[in-house]
Scaffold this active site. Structure first.
Site, PDB file in Angstrom:
ATOM      1  N   HIS A   7      38.308   8.760  58.201  1.00  0.00           N
ATOM      2  CA  HIS A   7      38.614   7.619  59.070  1.00  0.00           C
ATOM      3  C   HIS A   7      37.987   6.342  58.545  1.00  0.00           C
ATOM      4  O   HIS A   7      37.065   6.372  57.726  1.00  0.00           O
ATOM      5  CB  HIS A   7      38.166   7.853  60.524  1.00  0.00           C
ATOM      6  CG  HIS A   7      36.695   8.070  60.710  1.00  0.00           C
ATOM      7  ND1 HIS A   7      36.108   9.319  60.691  1.00  0.00           N
ATOM      8  CD2 HIS A   7      35.674   7.200  60.945  1.00  0.00           C
ATOM      9  CE1 HIS A   7      34.807   9.211  60.897  1.00  0.00           C
ATOM     10  NE2 HIS A   7      34.508   7.918  61.049  1.00  0.00           N
ATOM     11  N   HIS A  79      32.315   1.174  58.855  1.00  0.00           N
ATOM     12  CA  HIS A  79      32.084   2.199  57.833  1.00  0.00           C
ATOM     13  C   HIS A  79      33.383   2.933  57.524  1.00  0.00           C
ATOM     14  O   HIS A  79      34.363   2.806  58.248  1.00  0.00           O
ATOM     15  CB  HIS A  79      30.998   3.196  58.263  1.00  0.00           C
ATOM     16  CG  HIS A  79      31.341   4.047  59.445  1.00  0.00           C
ATOM     17  ND1 HIS A  79      30.996   3.718  60.740  1.00  0.00           N
ATOM     18  CD2 HIS A  79      31.996   5.236  59.548  1.00  0.00           C
ATOM     19  CE1 HIS A  79      31.408   4.668  61.571  1.00  0.00           C
ATOM     20  NE2 HIS A  79      32.021   5.589  60.882  1.00  0.00           N
ATOM     21  N   GLU A 130      30.096   7.242  55.603  1.00  0.00           N
ATOM     22  CA  GLU A 130      29.804   8.437  56.390  1.00  0.00           C
ATOM     23  C   GLU A 130      30.413   9.614  55.646  1.00  0.00           C
ATOM     24  O   GLU A 130      31.541   9.528  55.159  1.00  0.00           O
ATOM     25  CB  GLU A 130      30.437   8.287  57.783  1.00  0.00           C
ATOM     26  CG  GLU A 130      30.222   9.497  58.679  1.00  0.00           C
ATOM     27  CD  GLU A 130      30.861   9.308  60.065  1.00  0.00           C
ATOM     28  OE1 GLU A 130      31.760   8.464  60.220  1.00  0.00           O
ATOM     29  OE2 GLU A 130      30.439  10.031  60.987  1.00  0.00           O
TER      30      GLU A 130
HETATM   31 CO    CO Z   1      32.621   7.452  61.704  1.00  0.00          CO
END
Ligand code: CO
Length: 134
Positions: A7, A79, A130
């Site tokens: 994502h 992020h 991440e």
């Molecule tokens: Co995230």
């Protein structure tokens, strides 16, 4: 080592406006907001054919995205998340190469119920990364 893009997370100052933008203007499939008190955010998942967008909005007093929104008052990309098969192996390899893993290097359970780690943006071309074990 890294796999699919899981994502892209976008911090938004106004969650309803962000939802309306993605649902009505962009015509995406937008899910209901989810409060994540452990992470200090409310998250909205937007499903695209090949990945997800997550809208992040501060929740509570000490939200980790409050400072980001102060610096970026109209919102912005916070992020990006890459998938890995083995998060501990990924962490060990990254730390051995000198990369900084945030939060002491111990994975936490992320918004999808899976272990995640964050990597220092200064070690990754200015982007907070991440890693999520899938
Ligand atoms: Co995230």
């Amino acid at each position: 080592m890294i796999g699919r893009l899981n994502h892209v997370a976008i911090a938004v100052p106004d969650l309803d406006a962000g939802i309306a933008l993605y649902r009505d203007t962009l015509g995406a499939k937008v899910n209901a907001p989810q409060d994540e008190p452990d992470h200090g955010v409310t998250v909205v998942f937007i499903e695209l054919p090949n990945t997800k967008i997550e809208l992040l909005h501060p929740l509570g007093e000490n939200s980790p995205i409050a400072a980001f929104l102060e610096k970026n008052p109209t919102g912005g990309i916070h992020h990006i998340c890459y998938e890995v098969d083995d998060i501990l192996a990924a962490r060990d390899k990254l730390q051995a190469s000198g990369a900084r893993v945030l939060g002491g290097g111990e994975p936490k359970i992320g918004a999808h119920g899976k272990p995640v780690l964050f990597l220092h943006p200064k070690d990754f071309t200015g982007t907070l990364i991440e890693l999520e074990q899938v």
